[in-house]
Design an enzyme around this catalytic site. Structure first.
Site, PDB file in Angstrom:
ATOM      1  N   ILE A  18       0.828  -1.202   0.000  1.00  0.00           N
ATOM      2  CA  ILE A  18       0.000   0.000   0.000  1.00  0.00           C
ATOM      3  C   ILE A  18       0.862   1.251   0.000  1.00  0.00           C
ATOM      4  CG2 ILE A  18      -1.634   1.334   1.393  1.00  0.00           C
ATOM      5  CD1 ILE A  18      -2.796  -1.371   2.358  1.00  0.00           C
ATOM      6  N   TYR A 149      -2.349  -7.446  16.552  1.00  0.00           N
ATOM      7  CA  TYR A 149      -2.444  -6.555  15.396  1.00  0.00           C
ATOM      8  C   TYR A 149      -3.698  -5.694  15.507  1.00  0.00           C
ATOM      9  CZ  TYR A 149      -2.715  -5.041  10.510  1.00  0.00           C
ATOM     10  OH  TYR A 149      -2.793  -4.299   9.356  1.00  0.00           O
TER      11      TYR A 149
END
Length: 246
Positions: A18, A149
């Site tokens: 990304i 996460y």
């Protein structure tokens, strides 16, 4: 004219996935982009491919490395208009498997790294700048093995809200983007040989039956970076293919 003509941008984790797709998009829209990441050779190759970019190797969880990044930005003498605090890591482990070292490593990069990236940018940020933080759908879902996460990305989402309130007086917009599943090397890092199988399984549950291309997330980030989102403060833009929406 591009949406970011003449602007200066920073993208952390800009050497792949990304981050690289967004750095390319920012450059195509007219910005000069500073990219940073821990893998120096890969970072230099990314900068060459982007064109209008400067590579500054470093680790966002190390204060001295972040200082060095902004020294390079300061040398250019134009301040900073767009900051995409994107660098992040993942580690799949259930609660009984999770170690203190792994927990600390994820929070060091994803949370502390985001904090250092934005705090140390403050002297360089021009009034009216845009700051975008990478959160995740994992911040709200309860996927097994993704607790550390998800917790780290929930912290990033909280940062976006509070910092939008704190910096809004200067016209600095702070927002988050929450990608869903994206076809990047992060899946290989997290799942190894099972990466393809996991991508297919996740894709089957989405309306389009596919995961995102990094360029699709870059388009969402560019919207938040550009004047098109001039009245958007503290938001969380989901680019998740409907994963957390349907």
């Amino acid at each position: 004219m591009g949406q970011l003509d003449g602007k200066i941008a920073v993208v952390t984790g800009g050497n792949a996935g990304i981050g690289l797709a967004t750095a390319r998009r920012f450059a195509a829209e007219g910005a000069h982009v500073f990219i940073t990441g821990r893998r120096e050779v890969e970072l230099e190759e990314a900068a060459a491919a982007i064109g209008n970019a400067t590579a500054v190797p470093g680790d966002v969880s190390v204060a001295a490395d972040v200082d060095r990044l902004y020294e390079r930005v300061r040398e250019r003498g134009q301040g900073l208009d767009v900051l995409f605090a994107n660098a992040g890591i993942n580690h799949i482990a259930t609660l009984d498997e999770l170690t203190e070292d792994v927990h600390d490593a994820v929070f060091d990069v994803n949370v502390k790294g985001t904090f250092l990236t934005v705090q140390k940018a403050l002297p360089e940020l021009n009034d009216g700048a845009s700051v975008i933080l990478t959160s995740s759908t994992a911040a709200e879902s309860g996927s097994a093995g993704m607790s550390v996460y998800g917790a780290s990305k929930a912290a990033v989402r909280a940062y976006a809200r509070a910092w939008a309130a704190e910096l809004g007086g200067r016209g600095i917009r702070v927002n988050a983007v929450s990608p869903g599943p994206v076809d990047t090397l992060l899946w290989d890092t997290a799942f190894g040989e099972r990466a393809g199988e996991m991508l297919d399984t996740v894709a089957a549950g989405l309306p389009r039956k596919r995961v995102a291309d990094p360029d699709e997330i870059a388009a969402a980030v560019t919207f938040l970076a550009s004047p098109q989102s001039s009245f958007v403060y503290g938001a969380n833009l989901y680019a998740d293919g409907g994963m957390n929406q349907i």
